[in-house]
Design a protein around this motif. Structure first.
Motif: not given
Length: 386
Positions: A104-106, A112-119, A121-128, A4-7
């Motif tokens: 997702l596109d990047a 997607r399988a390894e890191a995106l699920l926690p990411a 939650a963090e993205l929507w937390s930042l939006i909030d 997720i850091v690389a993305i």
């Protein structure tokens, strides 16, 4: 490196392009942003880019994230521009969906399988976090402007009530600010509150507005004061009935007057009428009470001179005698009617009245004695001395 850091770092490198695309998406999704005269495109794009940089810097683990100051500045600007808060919050939901799609596109299938699920939650937390900062700043700005507007209204109403009109131009400026006509038929109302500095007539301005009546009100330490514009269909009688329904305490009304320059004199009339009022009273309706209220020092002298010996008694005995006298006056001198009102025998009323005559040296059988006792009793009521 964490996927997720690389993305996030790759997407940071595309911040300008993402800001362009997201700005267009928001304008398509939210009509309020599709009008340049409300929120300019460049203004919107700047805010969008700030948010993109903030989110992906945080997702990349950057310690030098821009912070929430730009989001707060956006909230203040949107309030000043008049952008609806629901539209602003909708734009953040659009942004969240757009940026998650970009992540997702990047991402590779393995990412997607390894890191995106926690990411996610963090993205929507930042939006909030960003939308919360915008909302707080927006509401603070609205509240500050409301306070400023209320202060301006109070200052303009003070010009009318105190007569500080200068060369006359301030009078018309005040009328325009308060949305009152320069000429018309006006009445000043003064209501005495139960507690200092409170509304004695709840929602006075709002309730009159629903009837198509213009007015301007403010709370003072000892009165709730308003300037009311009368109309052919809503005259003084209807105003009296309306205020009587809203207020349970004394309310005084001035005589109607044709020009706002006469408001200070009308205020004095309304205050005097309120001082002597039992309910809603028009200036001139209660002449004795108005006369006493206009000369409180002299009224106090009358009370001491006539009722002094009664007031010197223990409070319980004094209250009984003065209450009996009030009931007798209210019954137009009919002892039996007063006795029924007080729930005592008529001989008890006679005894109390004789006792009062002895103490005051005034006879209720003589017009002069009746007049002096009534005058002193009214003065005591107005001055709250007994």
């Amino acid at each position: 490196m964490d996927p997720i850091v690389a993305i996030a770092e790759r997407l940071l490198g595309r911040a300008d392009a993402l800001a362009d695309e997201l700005t267009a998406a928001i304008r398509r999704a939210e009509p309020s942003y599709d009008a340049d005269n409300l929120v300019p495109v460049e203004d919107l794009r700047t805010s969008v880019r700030n948010n993109v940089v903030y989110i992906f810097t945080r997702l990349a683990g950057g310690r030098q994230a821009p912070g929430l100051a730009p989001a707060r500045a956006t909230g203040r600007r949107r309030a000043e521009q008049g952008a609806p808060l629901p539209a602003i919050l909708h734009s953040y939901r659009v942004a969240g969906t757009f940026l998650w799609s970009a992540v997702l596109d990047a991402a590779s299938p393995a990412d997607r399988a390894e890191a995106l699920l926690p990411a996610a939650a963090e993205l929507w937390s930042l939006i909030d976090e960003l939308s919360g900062a915008v909302t707080d700043a927006y509401r603070d700005n609205v509240a500050e402007r409301a306070r400023s507007s209320e202060q301006t209204r109070n200052a303009m109403l003070d010009v009318l009530l105190r007569g500080d009109t200068g060369d006359g131009s301030r009078l018309w400026e005040s009328a325009a600010t308060l949305r009152l006509p320069r000429q018309g038929t006006f009445v000043v109302a003064a209501a005495r509150p139960d507690r200092p500095g409170t509304e004695a007539v709840p929602r006075a301005e709002e309730s009159l507005r629903t009837k198509g009546i213009q007015s301007a009100w403010r709370v003072e330490i000892d009165a709730h004061v308003g300037v009311v514009v009368l109309t052919p269909r809503f005259g003084v009688d209807k105003l009296v009935a309306h205020l009587a329904r809203l207020s349970g305490g004394p309310v005084g009304l001035s005589e109607p007057y044709p020009g706002l320059d006469r408001t200070p004199a009308a205020l004095r009339q309304a205050r005097l009428a309120a001082t002597g009022a039992d309910g809603v009273a028009r200036y001139g309706e209660v002449p004795v009470a108005t006369l006493l209220a206009s000369a409180p020092d002299e009224a106090a002298t009358v009370v001491r001179s006539v009722l002094g010996p009664v007031l010197a008694l223990p409070a319980v005995e004094s209250d009984v005698l003065l209450g009996t006298l009030r009931a007798w006056f209210a019954a137009d001198g009919a002892t039996s009617t007063a006795a029924a009102e007080l729930h005592v025998h008529r001989n008890t009323v006679r005894y109390r009245l004789r006792r009062l005559e002895e103490l005051t040296g005034r006879s209720l059988a003589r017009p002069a004695g009746v007049a002096e006792l009534h005058l002193a009793l009214e003065a005591a009521r107005i001055l709250r001395l007994g």
